[in-house]
Enzyme design. Structure first.
Site, PDB file in Angstrom:
ATOM      1  N   LYS A 108     -14.035 -28.523  24.349  1.00 32.80           N
ATOM      2  CA  LYS A 108     -15.240 -28.036  23.664  1.00 32.80           C
ATOM      3  C   LYS A 108     -15.690 -26.676  24.177  1.00 32.80           C
ATOM      4  CE  LYS A 108     -17.170 -32.135  21.664  1.00 32.80           C
ATOM      5  NZ  LYS A 108     -18.238 -33.126  21.585  1.00 32.80           N
TER       6      LYS A 108
ATOM      7  N   LYS B 120      -7.141 -34.459  16.318  1.00 31.24           N
ATOM      8  CA  LYS B 120      -8.076 -35.544  16.012  1.00 31.24           C
ATOM      9  C   LYS B 120      -8.951 -35.200  14.793  1.00 31.24           C
ATOM     10  CE  LYS B 120     -11.716 -35.946  18.654  1.00 31.24           C
ATOM     11  NZ  LYS B 120     -12.670 -36.133  19.757  1.00 31.24           N
TER      12      LYS B 120
ATOM     13  N   LYS C 239     -15.779 -34.030  13.415  1.00 31.37           N
ATOM     14  CA  LYS C 239     -16.930 -33.522  12.659  1.00 31.37           C
ATOM     15  C   LYS C 239     -16.973 -32.009  12.671  1.00 31.37           C
ATOM     16  CE  LYS C 239     -19.820 -37.312  14.275  1.00 31.37           C
ATOM     17  NZ  LYS C 239     -20.478 -37.706  15.507  1.00 31.37           N
TER      18      LYS C 239
END
Ligand code: TYM
Length: 332
Positions: free
Chosen positions: A111, A194, A197
Site C-alpha cells: 500500500k 488480488k 476495491k
C-alpha cells in the site's frame, strides 16, 4: 462459546472477493456463534478520504452486510469509530508491538509503494489497530480472506507479548477462519493480482451493486488464455485466469473445484463464461437490489449501526477497565 470478530473497510466498491472471501462466511457463522461485525472507519482514514464519501461508504457497507443476510439483531454490527476502546487499546498495542514486526507486513509495503516516507503513521500501525479490534472483545475466531492472515498472526504475537510482559493470561489466542473455495479472489483483468476495491479499473472486479448487464459484460471481457479450459487443478498454477474463473464458479455454486474441472474441462471459455455470468447474476443481483433499497432509506441502516455501537460499547467497557488495571493506569 467462540466469539467471532471480523471487519471490513468502508472504502466503496464492496466486491465479489469481499463477499465470497468474507461476508458470505460471516452469514454462515451467525447461526452458531456470538458475532461482531465491524465497519472499520478508523482503518479507512489511514489513507485520505473525503469526509462525505467516508460517511456514504460506511452506510453502503452496512447495507451490503444486511443485504447479504446478516441479521442486525443476532449480530453486533457497528462502525468502529463509535467505540473509543478500539483507539485506546490500539495505543497500548503500539507500545507492545515491535517496529521489526510491523516492518515485515507485506500489505504495508504494497500500500505504501515506493514512497514509504510519505505514508501515514496510521497506515504503518494499522495491524496494531486490527489486533485491538479483535482483542477488545477477547474474540477467538476471525473469518477473513487469505490476504489478512499475516495481520492475524501479528495479532496473536501482540496478545502473547502483552500477556508475557504483564505476567497475565488475559488475551486469548486468535485463530483465523479462512474457509470456502474463494479465499483469494483475483482480478478479472490479471489472474495474478488480488481483486481489490482500489484497482483503478472497474472491469477488474464485480461490485456487489453491479446490475445484471454489468456483471455479464465484466465476465465476458475477463482475461483468459488461448487454450481450452483445464480438466484438472494441476494446470492451475500456469493458468491463473482460468483458475480464478473456475474457482469463482465453484464458490458461487458451492461445489468443489474438481467438480467444475470435470464439468467444464476441455470446453471453450466463451460457453463457460456465459454460465458463470448467469450464476453470478442469480446470486448477486438480489443482494445488490436489497442493498440499493436499504441505501434509499438510510434510517434503517443507521438504526442497526446505532444499536450495534451501543452493544459493542457495553461489551468493551469492562474489558477496557481490566486492561487499564493490568497496565497500571490509575482509575481514581
Ligand atoms: P478489507 O476491507 O480489505 O476486506 C474485507 C474482507 O474481505 C476479504 N477480501 C478478500 N477475500 C478474498 N478475495 C479477495 N480478493 C478479497 N479482498 C478482500 C478480506 O480478507 C477481509 O476478510 N484489515 C481488514 C479489515 C479489518 C479486520 C479487522 C478484519 C480491520 N480490523 C479485524 C478482521 C479482524 C481489511 O482491510 O479488510
Amino acid at each position: 462459546m467462540k466469539r467471532i470478530f471480523s471487519g471490513v473497510q468502508p472504502t466503496g466498491n464492496l466486491h465479489l472477493g469481499n463477499y465470497l472471501g468474507a461476508i458470505r462466511n460471516w452469514v454462515k457463522l451467525q447461526d452458531e456463534f456470538d458475532c461482531l461485525y465491524c465497519i472499520v472507519d478508523l482503518h479507512a482514514v489511514t489513507v485520505w478520504r473525503k469526509p462525505e464519501e467516508l460517511t456514504a461508504n460506511t452506510r453502503e457497507v452496512a447495507a451490503g452486510l444486511l443485504a447479504a443476510g446478516l441479521d442486525g439483531k443476532r449480530n453486533i454490527i457497528f462502525n468502529q469509530s463509535q467505540v473509543p476502546g478500539h483507539s485506546e487499546l490500539a495505543w497500548i498495542f503500539n507500545c507492545v508491538a515491535r517496529l521489526g514486526w510491523l516492518n515485515r507486513m507485506t500489505q504495508f509495503k504494497e500500500k505504501a509503494g515506493k514512497n514509504k516516507e510519505n505514508a501515514s503513521v496510521g497506515l504503518f500501525a494499522y495491524p496494531n489497530l486490527m489486533a485491538a479490534d479483535i482483542l477488545l472483545y477477547k474474540a477467538t475466531h476471525v473469518p477473513v480472506g487469505e490476504d489478512q492472515k499475516q495481520h492475524l498472526e501479528l495479532a496473536r504475537d501482540i496478545a502473547q507479548k502483552f500477556n508475557n510482559d504483564f505476567g497475565v493470561d488475559f488475551f486469548p489466542e486468535v485463530e483465523p477462519l479462512i474457509f470456502g473455495t474463494a479465499t483469494r479472489v483475483m482480478s478479472l483483468r490479471d489472474g495474478t493480482k488480488k481483486m481489490s476495491k482500489s484497482d483503478p479499473s472497474d472491469y477488474s472486479r464485480i461490485n456487489m451493486t453491479d446490475n445484471a448487464d454489468a456483471i455479464a459484460k465484466k465476465i465476458r471481457k475477463a482475461k483468459t488464455d488461448p487454450q481450452s479450459l483445464p480438466a484438472n487443478v494441476e494446470k492451475f498454477d500456469a493458468r491463473p485466469e482460468a483458475a480464478n474463473l473456475m474457482g469463482l464458479y465453484a464458490a458461487l455454486s458451492e461445489t468443489s473445484i474438481e467438480d467444475v474441472c470435470n464439468r467444464f474441462g476441455g470446453g471453450e471459455f466463451s460457453a463457460f463464461k456465459k454460465q458463470l455470468a448467469d450464476l453470478a447474476v442469480a446470486k448477486l443481483v438480489p443482494i445488490g437490489e436489497r442493498m440499493r433499497r436499504l441505501m434509499e432509506d438510510p434510517a434503517e441502516v443507521d438504526r442497526v449501526l446505532a444499536q450495534g455501537g451501543r452493544r459493542a460499547r457495553q461489551l468493551a467497557e469492562p474489558t477496557l477497565k481490566e486492561i487499564q488495571d493490568v497496565v497500571g493506569f490509575l482509575r481514581p
